[in-house]
Design a protein around this motif. Structure first.
Motif, mmCIF file in Angstrom:
data_model
loop_
_atom_site.group_PDB
_atom_site.id
_atom_site.type_symbol
_atom_site.label_atom_id
_atom_site.label_comp_id
_atom_site.label_asym_id
_atom_site.label_seq_id
_atom_site.Cartn_x
_atom_site.Cartn_y
_atom_site.Cartn_z
ATOM 1 N N CYS A 54 0.843 -1.188 0.000
ATOM 2 C CA CYS A 54 0.000 0.000 0.000
ATOM 3 C C CYS A 54 0.883 1.245 0.000
ATOM 4 O O CYS A 54 2.016 1.215 0.472
ATOM 5 C CB CYS A 54 -0.908 0.029 1.228
ATOM 6 S SG CYS A 54 -2.143 -1.275 1.244
ATOM 7 N N PHE A 152 -3.127 1.213 -3.796
ATOM 8 C CA PHE A 152 -2.513 -0.107 -3.820
ATOM 9 C C PHE A 152 -2.523 -0.626 -5.255
ATOM 10 O O PHE A 152 -3.323 -0.160 -6.086
ATOM 11 C CB PHE A 152 -3.253 -1.085 -2.896
ATOM 12 C CG PHE A 152 -4.731 -1.175 -3.170
ATOM 13 C CD1 PHE A 152 -5.233 -2.044 -4.122
ATOM 14 C CD2 PHE A 152 -5.625 -0.374 -2.459
ATOM 15 C CE1 PHE A 152 -6.597 -2.121 -4.382
ATOM 16 C CE2 PHE A 152 -6.997 -0.443 -2.721
ATOM 17 C CZ PHE A 152 -7.477 -1.321 -3.676
ATOM 18 N N GLY A 158 -6.391 -4.933 -2.731
ATOM 19 C CA GLY A 158 -6.234 -4.482 -1.356
ATOM 20 C C GLY A 158 -5.590 -5.481 -0.420
ATOM 21 O O GLY A 158 -5.359 -5.177 0.752
ATOM 22 N N GLY A 510 0.843 2.086 4.564
ATOM 23 C CA GLY A 510 1.473 2.568 3.342
ATOM 24 C C GLY A 510 2.430 3.721 3.549
ATOM 25 O O GLY A 510 2.963 4.274 2.585
#
Length: 530
Positions: A54, A152, A158, A510
């Motif tokens: 991410c 992503f 995901g 992320g």
């Protein structure tokens, strides 16, 4: 003395093949530069290949397309408050941060979305948008855009997608016909009389080669998580290791120092709890426990007491290991013990370091017993095996009675649906992280009473690193700088091998990958002047 001849000449040499290295290579090659990548491991990917992949991208176009806003001033205040809580001053021109850190996070805000769009325009990546997933501190008033910043790789939908990200980068890399030499490590940089970096010496199978660079060297080798001596020398706390790539041993620290680099934030690490027996059994593929699922589950220290909301995001969770007790003369929360009942087994699953095994997995790291007394005995036996990495930790003699009292209080709160001690399930991020493996049906779907009857299960967690985040200090273009703030011509550093301007923070899921992809973009744009 005459220097040995150059083995070959390239425009740009990139050291490392995670998102920082491969991202740099793709952008650099697109500008027409002749690029080569060297990677110490026998395969590409580094820690990125193990990651969720991410990317936390402020003010990205998907957020804006959904009608969201992410104003610069508010975003910088959110980042700065968490980066340096003690120094943070919303009225100061750098928000209280050191100038280089403020400049670094400002450059990230200004260019992260631009970098993502560059990868899209080159046909390297397509992105999905986690439109509703919250930041880790979405509940703070400083977070003016609490959702919508996470992107992503679209193919992953995901889920954990580090291998997807690396495969997409490698596909673009191969289309650009950029050579990559695995099993090859950098030995030293080569500088000219003026101090500019003009190449490097690399080694493969005991044979050294001098590679000349017309434009520069980009270091993207990751941190020093896997070198115990460097961890002990530089980090504030004692970690058991981590889930970074096994080749992340800080090779470039002395190499960059010899080139004149200044260093910063060597004490900083990005943290997560980790299942200790999994770390010992499979150090190459183990992941930190980024999500700890289960409703009829709690976590206690060796004194049998809860000390944290079990759903706390991993970076902050790991801080709890380092609570010092002066009367005890040690760290009572290191290690911590996850305890759950049979009903919570339904939350088992692979990915994100889940302590509860998937049905098809061998749960070798789990203690299972029919009674609380036998569970205590089993935990004690596992701790005995782990003494070498837990500081000789043992269960307190009153562990059993304390655990029983803790479970009784937890069960009462679970029936009410309110964790009066640690607020479990009360923040947006705890709710979002819990949802990945599923939640229960009670008044608080993240809490349920533990059963009065066994079997019961347990495993032991210790403090680990995702990776370290200190190293050569860089400017806004990712150029390595000297102590006088002057850049070293021809030398760049991106990712976890460079000093992070984010300080203590871990803003959201992320955080790391998002920052690194932007750094790679900034370095290559400056180096190629494109």
């Amino acid at each position: 003395m005459t220097e040995p001849a150059w083995g070959r000449t390239v425009d740009v040499l990139i050291v490392g093949s995670g998102i920082g290295g491969l991202g740099s290579a793709v952008i650099t090659a697109s500008a027409g530069a002749r690029v080569e990548v060297v990677e110490k491991a026998e395969k590409v990917g580094g820690t990125t290949a193990k990651s969720a992949a991410c990317m936390w991208i402020p003010n990205n176009k998907y957020l804006r397309a959904n009608g969201g806003t992410d104003p610069r001033d508010e975003a910088l205040r959110y980042m700065a408050k968490l980066s340096r809580p003690r120094l943070y001053d919303p009225k100061h021109e750098t928000l209280g941060l050191p100038e280089w850190e403020y400049s670094g996070i400002a450059a990230f805000y200004d260019h992260a979305a631009e970098a993502v769009e560059a990868y899209e325009e080159l046909g390297v990546l397509e992105f999905g948008h986690a439109a509703d997933f919250p930041d880790y501190y979405a509940h703070l008033p400083e977070d003016a855009a609490p959702t919508g910043r996470i992107l992503f790789p679209a193919e992953s939908e995901g889920g954990p997608s580090g291998t997807v990200l690396i495969s997409k980068l490698m596909a673009a890399y191969e289309r650009a016909e950029v050579p990559v030499a695995t099993g090859t490590r950098i030995m030293r940089l080569v500088s000219d009389a003026a101090g500019s970096v003009i190449g490097a010496v690399v080694e493969r199978d005991g044979e050294q080669t001098r590679i000349r660079t017309r434009q520069g060297v980009i270091l993207a080798t990751g941190g020093f998580t896997q070198d115990p001596a460097l961890r002990l020398r530089y980090l504030d706390q004692s970690y058991v290791g981590g889930c970074a790539a096994r080749t992340n041993t800080g090779d470039i620290l002395e190499i960059a120092r010899e080139a004149g680099a200044d260093f910063a934030n060597m004490n900083v690490g990005m943290r997560a709890p980790i299942v200790l027996e999994r770390l010992l059994h499979d150090p190459a593929s183990v992941r930190g426990s980024f999500m700890i699922p289960g409703d009829s589950m709690l976590i206690v220290n060796r004194f049998g007491k809860r000390v944290i909301s079990e759903k706390t995001p991993y970076h902050d969770f790991a801080r709890t290991f380092f609570h010092w007790d002066g009367q005890f003369g040690g760290y009572p929360n290191d290690p911590l013990i996850v305890v759950w009942d049979e009903a919570a087994q339904r939350f088992g699953g692979e990915g994100f370091g889940n302590p509860i095994a998937a049905p098809e997995e061998d749960p070798y790291w789990v203690v299972t017993a029919d009674s609380p007394a036998d569970l205590e005995k089993g935990i004690g036996e596992r701790l005995e095996r782990l003494r070498a990495i837990t500081g000789q930790a043992e269960l307190d003699p009153r562990f059993g009675s304390a655990l029983a009292a803790t479970v009784e209080r937890f069960n009462t709160m679970a029936e009410e649906g309110v964790d009066h001690d640690f607020g479990r399930g009360s923040t947006p991020i705890e709710q979002a992280l819990s949802a990945y493996f599923g939640v229960g049906d009670g008044p608080n779907p993240m809490m349920a009473p533990l059963s009065d009857e066994g079997p019961y299960h347990a495993t032991i967690l210790g403090p680990a690193l995702i990776d370290t985040a200190g190293g050569p200090r860089v400017d806004d273009h990712q150029q390595v700088v000297r102590p006088d703030d002057q850049p070293i011509p021809g030398l760049y550093a991106v990712g976890n091998c460079a000093a992070t301007p984010s300080g203590e923070a871990y803003w959201a899921g992320g955080h790391t990958i998002g920052f690194i992809q932007c750094a790679a973009y900034l370095a290559t744009k400056h180096l190629t002047r494109s």
